[in-house]
Write a protein that holds these residues in place. Structure first.
Motif, short mmCIF file in Angstrom:
data_model
loop_
_atom_site.label_atom_id
_atom_site.label_comp_id
_atom_site.label_asym_id
_atom_site.label_seq_id
_atom_site.Cartn_x
_atom_site.Cartn_y
_atom_site.Cartn_z
N ARG A 36 1.29 30.83 68.35
CA ARG A 36 2.69 31.24 68.52
C ARG A 36 3.30 31.44 67.15
O ARG A 36 3.58 30.51 66.42
CB ARG A 36 3.48 30.16 69.25
N PHE A 79 8.83 26.52 67.94
CA PHE A 79 7.79 27.36 68.52
C PHE A 79 7.15 26.74 69.75
O PHE A 79 5.94 26.78 69.93
CB PHE A 79 6.72 27.70 67.47
N GLY A 81 7.87 27.64 72.94
CA GLY A 81 7.66 28.65 73.96
C GLY A 81 8.49 28.46 75.21
O GLY A 81 8.32 29.21 76.18
N HIS A 94 6.26 35.69 71.59
CA HIS A 94 5.86 35.16 70.29
C HIS A 94 4.83 36.11 69.72
O HIS A 94 3.83 36.42 70.37
CB HIS A 94 5.22 33.77 70.42
N ARG A 96 1.79 37.00 67.14
CA ARG A 96 0.67 36.17 66.69
C ARG A 96 0.76 35.88 65.21
O ARG A 96 0.10 34.99 64.70
CB ARG A 96 -0.65 36.87 67.00
#
Length: 129
Positions: A36, A79, A81, A94, A96
């Protein structure tokens, strides 16, 4: 007295084998498949419902429905999610890859067009005026 004999084998082995580290800025490894990175909003699909801002445990997202501005503080983001999972239109993703390193605090700000009120709600507002 210091005995160098036990280390000699390791020193020679390290000199003759492949390096175990990479020289980072010059040799960059591809990110893992499920990593993420930077948070991205496909602003054209965003309905500015503020679900992402309410569900964010770090409180790093702000949404202004009237002006159509979506803002994220990447320094506060953990991060996790959660915002991506709760978005009703699936416009949050997100990447990569990570953002470039910076010494200054830079906010992610996106300008979009908030959805217009539905005809019934707009007609009701006109009759109330």
């Amino acid at each position: 007295m210091f005995n160098i004999a036990p280390m000699t084998g390791n020193v020679i082995k390290n000199l003759l084998t492949k390096k175990s580290t990479r020289q980072y800025p010059f040799v960059v490894r591809e990110p893992f498949e499920i990593s993420r990175g930077e948070l991205y909003n496909d602003i054209d699909n965003c309905i500015f419902c503020s679900t992402c801002a309410r569900k964010c445990p770090a409180q790093c997202i702000t949404v202004d429905k009237k002006t159509g501005i979506w803002t994220c503080d990447p320094f506060a983001c953990v991060f996790c999610g959660t915002c991506v999972d709760t978005c009703p239109t699936n416009c949050l993703h997100h990447k990569r890859t990570w953002r470039a390193v910076t010494g200054e605090r830079e906010m992610i700000t996106m300008q979009g067009t908030p959805p217009q009120p539905k005809k019934k709600a707009a007609a009701k507002e006109k009759t109330e005026e």
